[in-house]
Design an enzyme around this catalytic site. Structure first.
Site, PDB file in Angstrom:
ATOM      1  CD  GLU A  45       6.387  -6.458  -3.784  1.00  0.00           C
ATOM      2  OE1 GLU A  45       5.310  -5.930  -4.114  1.00  0.00           O
ATOM      3  OE2 GLU A  45       6.465  -7.580  -3.234  1.00  0.00           O
ATOM      4  CE  LYS A 113       2.318  -6.394  -6.252  1.00  0.00           C
ATOM      5  NZ  LYS A 113       2.738  -6.410  -4.835  1.00  0.00           N
ATOM      6  CB  CYS A 149       5.077  -9.583  -5.252  1.00  0.00           C
ATOM      7  SG  CYS A 149       4.831 -10.551  -3.739  1.00  0.00           S
TER       8      CYS A 149
END
Length: 552
Positions: A45, A113, A149
């Protein structure tokens, strides 16, 4: 139908803001993946920008520079496997934490994300926009889902990816260490595997950034939650992982499973790695510290030598008339055992000059804490002078117990650029010293064997700022103090919780009072590596001016 899919994982150490350097690391990983016949080379990430880059990613000039490097990277990696890399990405008027798939010289796919962490050290809600739920991307004829994540810590993104055709999950992470973090990650990822019935590959970065250290320990799980592969904790490494097509779908081929170190070893590695990267990424080569003969400066000197090598560490003893012969002997023994430079700079003459200078103003007053703090501040002045003269960064040596209750002198022993033990309670310092005496690893640059004499570990702690002074004159014994601080700081508990744990209410109230009135000191203190979720800086943020006290 493809029967085998190879992913090259880059568990690597980026530097925040070093776009060219991070892109070069990506090129090297890609080249190794190409040589190994990989279908996809994956990086963590926000790898191109470095993580945690905080407000830097909101700067428009930085965003444009990221795009320039992404385009160059795509062009350079056109003839070979796809490259997946994390970076900030602007889409219209929105800024996303993105995972970009580079293929055939262009950005072929973009993943944004959805779940933005907004706790502990993370402020992503403040920085990024939340993207809607999306689907998988294709590499050849294989469809891959990449929850970024935090997206894998919640069921919604992974479930959506599974429902929209993802054949396995590749999770890019910038997940920093705290004690016990690996087990927490593993439990969350097992839950995603059980829910989706898909294999999952968890890729984390390594290295230090300010107060955070990323510990790697990337791994892969097959359906049912069985561990198929695990990379070492903390080590930068490139590894190749194969998936095989079976009648039940893709399965990760069994691979090496690295041993996970103990909590004590992980904490020590974080302190070493945090200092090593803080130095390397800021450009400092050498450090110095005041070596008092006590346990805190002894462990900091040891961490420094393990991180940087003995030739890059200077220890300075600055004795006063209250410094015992035992402290003089113990300080010298540590420096000799570590093999680092040891300088002897008495403060008596300077202290006398300051006393004479202040005598007219202080006439008629009684000596008190002021005179004690002058000693500490004089030492800070002298150490900073050495730092300026020789270009060596000054390390501070206050443990978390002292930092919590303000048992440290601002502009004195708190002076310095970095504190390796800032998030380690005193009782844990004792354990770490014993562990280091008994253990040596190949990532340590210091010598093997006993480097901190047992008498240093066992003697009663003292600041030695007055005759026969002991820490216990001013504070509860450290086992009790640390237990109360764990309740009040790490667990964010109450006075009632301290009483329930068996501590006297008035003693707990005193600790709470010291904790709150020391906030201004911590606000000005040096950064240090985060070992717990109750670290002082981004994990725990309190107002400096605060008149509330727990009424329980």
């Amino acid at each position: 139908m493809t029967s085998r899919f190879r992913i090259t994982l880059g568990q690597l150490n980026p530097t925040v803001g070093d776009l060219a350097g991070n892109a070069d690391l990506a090129r090297e990983a890609w080249a190794q993946g190409k040589e190994a016949g990989a279908d996809l080379v994956a990086l963590p990430e926000m790898f191109l920008a470095g993580y945690n880059a905080q407000d830097l990613v909101m700067k428009q000039a930085f965003q444009l520079d990221v795009m320039t490097h992404l385009e160059a990277l795509a062009a350079d990696c056109a003839d070979g496997p796809a490259l997946a890399i994390g970076a900030p990405w602007v889409e219209g008027a929105k800024l996303y934490n993105a995972y970009l798939i580079l293929r055939n010289g262009k950005i072929a796919s973009r993943v944004f994300k959805h779940n933005l962490p907004n706790e502990t050290v993370f402020d992503e809600v403040r920085i990024f926009d939340s993207a809607p739920l999306g689907g998988p991307y294709a590499v050849g004829d294989t469809r891959i889902g990449s929850p970024i994540c935090e997206d894998a810590w919640h069921p919604d993104v992974a479930e959506t990816l599974a429902e929209t055709g993802a054949e396995f999950l590749l999770v890019p992470n910038g997940s920093p260490y705290y004690r016990g973090k690996f087990e927490t990650r593993l439990n969350h990822m097992v839950a995603r595997v059980v829910e989706t019935e898909l294999p999952l590959i968890y890729l984390n970065m390594v290295g230090g950034q300010d107060d955070q250290v990323f510990d790697g320990a990337s791994f892969a799980l097959n359906p049912g939650g069985k561990l198929a592969f695990q990379m070492p904790a903390f080590d930068a490494q490139i590894a190749h992982v194969d998936l095989e097509q079976t009648p039940e779908g893709w399965r990760v081929v069994e691979g090496e499973k690295a041993h996970m170190p103990s909590d004590l070893e992980q904490d020590y590695r974080v302190m070493v790695q945090g200092l090593r990267d803080y130095m390397g990424k800021t450009g400092f080569k050498k450090v110095l510290l005041g070596l008092s003969g006590g346990i805190d400066s002894a462990i900091v000197a040891t961490i420094a030598v393990d991180a940087l090598g003995a030739d890059n560490v200077r220890c300075v003893m600055l004795p006063s008339e209250y410094t015992s012969q035992a402290s003089l002997d113990d300080a010298e023994s540590v420096a000799k055992a570590l093999g680092c430079r040891y300088d002897y700079v008495p403060i008596a003459q300077g202290r006398a000059a300051i006393t004479d200078t202040l005598a007219p103003l202080f006439d008629g007053t009684t000596p008190d804490l002021t005179e004690e703090n002058i000693q500490s501040r004089l030492r800070g002045l002298l150490l900073m002078a050495v730092s300026n003269k020789f270009g060596e960064m000054l390390l501070t040596t206050g443990n978390k117990s002292e930092v919590a209750v303000g048992y440290a002198t601002i502009y004195g022993d708190m002076a310095g650029g970095y504190n390796p033990i800032k998030d380690m309670y005193k009782t844990r310092v004792f354990d770490s010293c014993r562990w280091r005496n008994e253990n040596h690893r190949d990532w340590m640059m210091g010598p093997e064997g006993e480097v901190i004499a047992p008498r240093i570990i066992d003697k009663p702690p003292s600041a030695e700022l007055r005759e026969d002074q002991k820490d216990s004159d001013s504070l509860p014994d450290y086992p009790d103090l640390d237990a109360m601080l764990t309740i009040l700081v790490d667990d964010d508990g109450s006075i009632a919780d301290c009483v329930a744990a068996g501590f006297d209410r008035e003693v707990a109230k005193k600790v709470e009072h010291l904790l709150y009135i020391s906030e201004y000191k911590r606000f000005q203190s040096a950064p240090g590596p985060r070992l717990t979720k109750g670290a002082f800086w981004l994990d725990r943020r309190y107002p400096i001016v605060n008149r509330w006290r727990d009424p329980s």
